[in-house]
Scaffold this motif. Structure first.
Motif, PDB file in Angstrom:
ATOM      1  N   GLU A  10      47.260  52.938  41.321  1.00  0.00           N
ATOM      2  CA  GLU A  10      46.808  52.482  39.660  1.00  0.00           C
ATOM      3  C   GLU A  10      45.731  53.440  38.948  1.00  0.00           C
ATOM      4  N   LYS A  11      44.894  53.914  39.767  1.00  0.00           N
ATOM      5  CA  LYS A  11      43.931  54.755  39.299  1.00  0.00           C
ATOM      6  C   LYS A  11      44.491  55.990  38.769  1.00  0.00           C
ATOM      7  N   ILE A  12      45.465  56.537  39.438  1.00  0.00           N
ATOM      8  CA  ILE A  12      46.221  57.835  39.395  1.00  0.00           C
ATOM      9  C   ILE A  12      47.167  57.533  37.853  1.00  0.00           C
ATOM     10  N   ASP A  13      47.771  56.299  37.811  1.00  0.00           N
ATOM     11  CA  ASP A  13      48.354  56.073  36.765  1.00  0.00           C
ATOM     12  C   ASP A  13      47.537  56.232  35.519  1.00  0.00           C
ATOM     13  N   ARG A  14      46.304  55.633  35.535  1.00  0.00           N
ATOM     14  CA  ARG A  14      45.545  55.456  34.516  1.00  0.00           C
ATOM     15  C   ARG A  14      45.194  57.000  33.882  1.00  0.00           C
ATOM     16  N   ILE A  15      44.753  57.730  34.799  1.00  0.00           N
ATOM     17  CA  ILE A  15      44.406  59.045  34.590  1.00  0.00           C
ATOM     18  C   ILE A  15      45.670  59.580  33.880  1.00  0.00           C
ATOM     19  N   ARG A  16      46.797  59.661  34.342  1.00  0.00           N
ATOM     20  CA  ARG A  16      47.941  60.107  33.927  1.00  0.00           C
ATOM     21  C   ARG A  16      48.112  59.797  32.328  1.00  0.00           C
ATOM     22  N   THR A  17      47.891  58.374  32.276  1.00  0.00           N
ATOM     23  CA  THR A  17      48.097  57.876  30.983  1.00  0.00           C
ATOM     24  C   THR A  17      46.870  58.549  29.827  1.00  0.00           C
ATOM     25  N   MET A  29      38.937  57.129  29.722  1.00  0.00           N
ATOM     26  CA  MET A  29      38.873  56.574  31.205  1.00  0.00           C
ATOM     27  C   MET A  29      37.868  55.289  30.908  1.00  0.00           C
ATOM     28  N   ASN A  30      36.770  55.337  30.171  1.00  0.00           N
ATOM     29  CA  ASN A  30      35.838  54.191  30.123  1.00  0.00           C
ATOM     30  C   ASN A  30      36.788  52.818  29.555  1.00  0.00           C
ATOM     31  N   GLU A  31      37.603  53.284  28.463  1.00  0.00           N
ATOM     32  CA  GLU A  31      38.178  52.238  27.822  1.00  0.00           C
ATOM     33  C   GLU A  31      39.145  51.672  28.828  1.00  0.00           C
ATOM     34  N   ASN A  32      39.866  52.239  29.583  1.00  0.00           N
ATOM     35  CA  ASN A  32      40.603  51.699  30.466  1.00  0.00           C
ATOM     36  C   ASN A  32      40.100  51.075  31.751  1.00  0.00           C
ATOM     37  N   ARG A  33      39.028  50.947  31.918  1.00  0.00           N
ATOM     38  CA  ARG A  33      38.293  50.397  33.136  1.00  0.00           C
ATOM     39  C   ARG A  33      38.549  48.877  33.291  1.00  0.00           C
TER      40      ARG A  33
END
Lengths: 204, 182
Positions: free
Chosen positions: B119-126, B178-182
């Motif tokens: 999930e974290k990797i997907d978030r970074i990819r996004t 990254m802050n927004e997606n947390r």
């Protein structure tokens, strides 16, 4: 993590002169500030680590065999295409002999002041074998490894220039699409450079 | 065992040692893939670019003259091919030639290992995908490959000043997103 422009500028190397000295002094005196910078570095290391995990090792073990297979297929195809080119070249010579027509274009008349690579491609495409005959007549013998596949000349020439660290700058290239190089307009000297390189190739 | 040097491997390859090419591939394949992956933003394009680069290496290494580092040469080829791939995709997208394949390109999940932190990797990819290409490329080369601005400049042809500015904006966007997606 709060976004701090000053730290980001510091990490990006944008801070200079007095501003940099002032910030580094701040870092040496303020442990809280140092901690903030460290947080950014940890964050970036974390992002880096995560992104590197996104493909399995299996992918890499199967990569080389796939590439080897493609290289072999390309070699086979080049060798067949070489025979075809040779036959086409011979046919042109026979035709030229019987018709007495000159297939050699007058390259001196070309206005090369501002040719784009696209235009060069067009020249190659429209002249094809005539161009190779012209080059053969001039006994241009260097670069014997090169095979004159004009329809693909763009990428191979491009790679060759990159390999030789030549002055042709790939950053000029806007894109390669359907085997055509789209570039910024080439200057006279760059065109001449390409032309000279092409002249130096053994065609058949 | 001491790692083999680029120059020795290239010379061995030119002298006909095919296994030297295999060793070069093992040395550089991950780096090539990661640059391509981060610039193109998906596995399928990265795979295509990686294979292309290795084929170019095979056919052009004989001309390599060590006037620049081998890695710089490889990065430059990878960078250019990856950027071209992005442009090709933009053209395709613009003309809506293959919506279905575009969808397929973005969902490279089948090729990706399942990890606990997926999930974290997907978030970074996004987040990475949201960066403009100029920022993504400098972020990739500087952060992942630890290249200096001068090295990146020799690969991309951009000025050091422009690269610094793009890296700054990339850093800013990555941290904000990254802050927004947390």
């Amino acid at each position: 993590m709060k976004t701090d422009d000053k730290i980001l500028k510091y990490l990006a190397g944008i801070l200079e002169g007095e501003e940099l000295i002032k910030f580094e002094k701040e870092l040496s005196e303020d442990s809280g500030r140092r901690e903030q910078v460290n947080q950014y570095n940890f964050f970036l290391a974390d992002v880096n680590k995560d992104l590197k995990q996104t493909v399995s090792d299996h992918y890499f073990t199967s990569l080389l065999p796939k590439v080897r297979e493609k290289i072999s297929a390309k070699d086979r195809s080049n060798s067949l295409y070489g025979y075809f080119r040779y036959a086409a070249g011979m046919a042109m010579i026979v035709l030229a002999f019987f018709t007495g027509r000159s297939f050699i274009p007058d390259f001196q008349e070309m206005d090369s002041s501002l040719l784009t690579a696209f235009e060069i491609q067009e020249i190659m495409n429209s002249n094809g074998n005539e161009f190779s005959l012209y080059l053969n007549e001039r006994d241009l013998t260097d670069f014997s490894q090169y095979s004159a596949d004009f329809s693909h000349y763009d990428e191979s020439l491009l790679d060759e220039f990159m390999a030789s660290e030549n002055s042709f700058d790939e950053t000029n290239v806007l894109g390669i699409l359907d085997d055509i190089v789209y570039t910024e307009q080439l200057s006279d000297s760059v065109f001449n450079n390409i032309y000279d390189q092409l002249k130096g190739k053994e065609i058949f | 065992m001491e790692p083999e040097k680029d120059i020795d491997l290239v010379k061995a390859f030119i002298d006909g040692d095919e296994s030297a090419f295999n060793r070069l591939v093992f040395m550089y394949q991950k780096k090539i893939y990661h640059i391509a992956r981060n610039i193109t933003g998906n596995h399928l394009d990265a795979d295509e670019v990686t294979q292309e680069v290795l084929i170019v290496m095979y056919s052009k290494l004989k001309d390599f003259r060590f006037e620049a580092g081998l890695y710089t040469w490889i990065y430059r080829i990878t960078y250019t091919r990856a950027i071209n791939q992005v442009r090709k995709n933009s053209v395709r997208k613009f003309f809506s030639l293959d919506d279905e394949s575009a969808q397929e390109l973005t969902s490279s999940g089948n090729f990706v290992h399942e990890y606990e932190n997926r999930e974290k990797i997907d978030r970074i990819r996004t987040v990475m995908d949201e960066l403009p290409v100029k920022q993504r490329e400098v972020f990739t080369l500087r952060n992942f490959e630890n290249l200096t601005y001068e090295e990146i400049s020799s690969i991309t042809g951009k000025t050091v000043g422009a690269l610094k500015a793009n890296y700054f904006h990339a850093l800013k966007k990555v941290t904000e997103l990254m802050n927004e997606n947390r």
